[in-house]
Design an enzyme around this catalytic site. Structure first.
Site, PDB file in Angstrom:
ATOM      1  CE1 TYR A  67      -3.331  -0.341 -13.564  1.00  0.00           C
ATOM      2  CE2 TYR A  67      -4.758  -0.175 -11.640  1.00  0.00           C
ATOM      3  CZ  TYR A  67      -4.521  -0.635 -12.925  1.00  0.00           C
ATOM      4  OH  TYR A  67      -5.478  -1.384 -13.564  1.00  0.00           O
ATOM      5  CE1 TYR A 121      -4.365   0.893  -0.044  1.00  0.00           C
ATOM      6  CE2 TYR A 121      -3.604   2.662   1.372  1.00  0.00           C
ATOM      7  CZ  TYR A 121      -4.573   2.105   0.554  1.00  0.00           C
ATOM      8  OH  TYR A 121      -5.745   2.784   0.334  1.00  0.00           O
TER       9      TYR A 121
END
Ligand SMILES: [Zn+2]
Lengths: 361, 135
Positions: free
Chosen positions: A307, A259
């Site tokens: 992304y 993360y």
């Protein structure tokens, strides 16, 4: 809900399953389309009636927590095929400012929000302390965003694919000192879904499944002012549980999808989890440790920084990328010979942690 | 322009905010085990004993970490940017998030000694903040 359905349909097709073979559904939450019972809303919209269904809210840890819960349901014999689905249209549904404002609501209503806390500001408090205690520098953080942008440029579906240089990252406008623009994740629309099946059920439908080797969770606090430490986090314990279950160590991991709500999130977690000794992640990243041919190829799809980040689905993008890497389907960004993957999600201000270890079946 | 959020006082915290209105910073200490905690609640998080006592802080503390916010979370804070958001460890052993007042943001540093001050809130009451301690 259309994003949820699109992701779910794609996951079922990939798994070779019909919708009526799904006996468990786990959903997350949505800022743009909030509902008290989001999983029930999804089931109705998608046209299924699973025997087990629940929605889970653990911020950025949600996607990993869904997989952990799904694996537990399958192991307990309660479900055979669990569909875990996350989506949010934050960019078009809320807009960038709307998303920032909505997320600032997670601050404590008495002891944080009146002071103008934002999520980037809360992570900047972590970054500043890591700089003070661990010698983290702006260059270490910039190297993370530049590395991940390089990965994203190899992914046709990444949101941010323009070249990014160290100079650009280091001179971008300040958001919450010491975090600049490229230290912060994107706001995106998107969805992702996975099917978690009993091993024999999966074998009936596909030969492309990957194995869940280990998982773990740790939850230490919620609000920034209640953080037990600003440099060491619950990912240490969640990862330790997952490694113990898998019988592996950080040195055994071929690819990591961790993360990265902010650059400091990733750096702090890399050290807390044990991939690098304290104070050594930054210099290693400058040396290319997270590149596809580095010691720990990391966030090979570009992560939340490049992304995309659409709420709980952002965390699921990391899991999807790990699956693609283990199947050898990551194309231009494939890590050669990837057999083990570590995935981590954290929610809140490094508050809720969930780690997964996946392996080539 | 939207107003800044004001503290949403609960039964747990009414005593704390009433004290702030009087210019006093308070915290809780458990009579059974000595644990210091903040924010206030009706039990001790260390030993679970009921009814931790409320004490008045001397209002002196040290900046544990800080950031200078350039991008406000909402329009209500835009005119304040850049402003300092800090975590302050008060000497009695509890931590608050506050803004650093009384100087330019560049004055902020980890380890800076600070003293509490109270800013009036629209609609009554006061919000604890800090300024550099001048000995
Ligand atoms: Zn006690």
């Amino acid at each position: 809900m259309a994003l949820h359905a699109e992701a779910a349909s794609a996951a079922l097709a990939d798994a070779g399953l019909r919708a009526d073979e799904v006996d468990g559904v786990l959903c997350a939450y949505s800022l743009a389309e909030p509902h008290l019972m989001l999983s029930s809303v999804f089931n109705e919209y998608f046209g299924i009636a699973p025997s087990y269904s629940a929605a889970v809210q653990a911020g950025g840890a949600t996607a990993c927590a869904l997989v952990m819960q799904a694996a537990a349901l399958v192991r307990a014999g309660i479900c055979r095929n669990v569909l875990a689905v996350c989506a949010d249209n934050r960019l078009t549904g809320l807009g960038r400012s709307g998303a920032v404002a909505a997320l600032a609501e997670v601050g404590h209503p008495q002891f944080e929000r009146p002071y103008g806390m934002s999520i980037p500001a809360a992570y900047a408090l972590v970054a500043r302390r890591c700089m003070f205690e661990r010698g983290v520098t702006a260059e270490h953080l910039a190297a993370i965003s530049v590395t991940q942008r390089g990965h994203a440029r190899r992914h046709p579906k990444a949101q941010a694919r323009d070249p990014l240089t160290m100079e650009q990252a280091l001179s971008a406008r300040m958001i919450a000192d010491p975090l600049r623009l490229y230290d912060c994740c994107l706001v995106s629309d998107g969805g992702a879904a996975l099917v978690i099946s009993a091993a024999d059920a999966a074998a009936d439908h596909t030969d492309r499944a990957v194995s869940i080797l280990g998982y773990g969770q740790m939850n230490t606090h919620e609000h920034a002012f209640a953080m037990p430490s600003l440099t060491d986090f619950g990912c240490r314990q969640s990862a330790a549980q997952a490694f113990a279950m898998a019988g592996l160590t950080p040195a055994d991991i071929d690819v990591a999808e961790i993360y990265d709500s902010f650059t400091i999130t990733l750096l702090a977690e890399l050290e807390s989890i044990g991939f690098f000794p304290k104070g050594e992640a930054g210099p290693a990243i400058l040396d290319g440790a997270l590149e596809l041919d580095g010691v720990l190829p990391c966030n090979t799809h570009g992560g939340l920084l490049s992304y995309g980040h659409s709420g709980a689905a952002g965390g699921m993008f990391h899991i999807v990328e790990a699956v693609r890497q283990l199947r050898g389907e990551a194309e231009a960004r494939q890590v050669a010979g990837a057999e083990t993957a570590f995935v981590h999600g954290d929610g809140g201000i490094l508050s809720a942690h969930c780690s997964l270890i996946l392996g080539r079946a | 322009m939207a107003a800044k959020p004001v503290p949403l006082v609960t039964a747990d915290t009414r005593t704390f905010w009433d004290a702030c209105a009087e210019g006093a910073l308070t915290f809780q200490r458990c009579a059974a085990c000595g644990h210091v905690q903040f924010p206030p609640r009706p039990f001790c998080t260390a030993c679970r004993a009921a009814g931790p006592g409320t004490e008045r802080s001397a209002g002196l503390g040290t900046i544990h970490s800080f950031t200078i916010v350039h991008r406000a979370p909402t329009a209500a804070f835009k005119a304040d940017t850049p402003y300092v958001l800090a975590l302050v460890d008060f000497d009695e052993g509890f931590r608050l998030m506050v803004n650093l007042r009384g100087g330019p943001p560049s004055d902020a540093r980890i380890g800076l000694r600070v003293r509490v001050l109270f800013e009036p809130l629209a609609g009554g009451g006061a919000l604890p903040q800090v300024r550099p301690l001048v000995e």
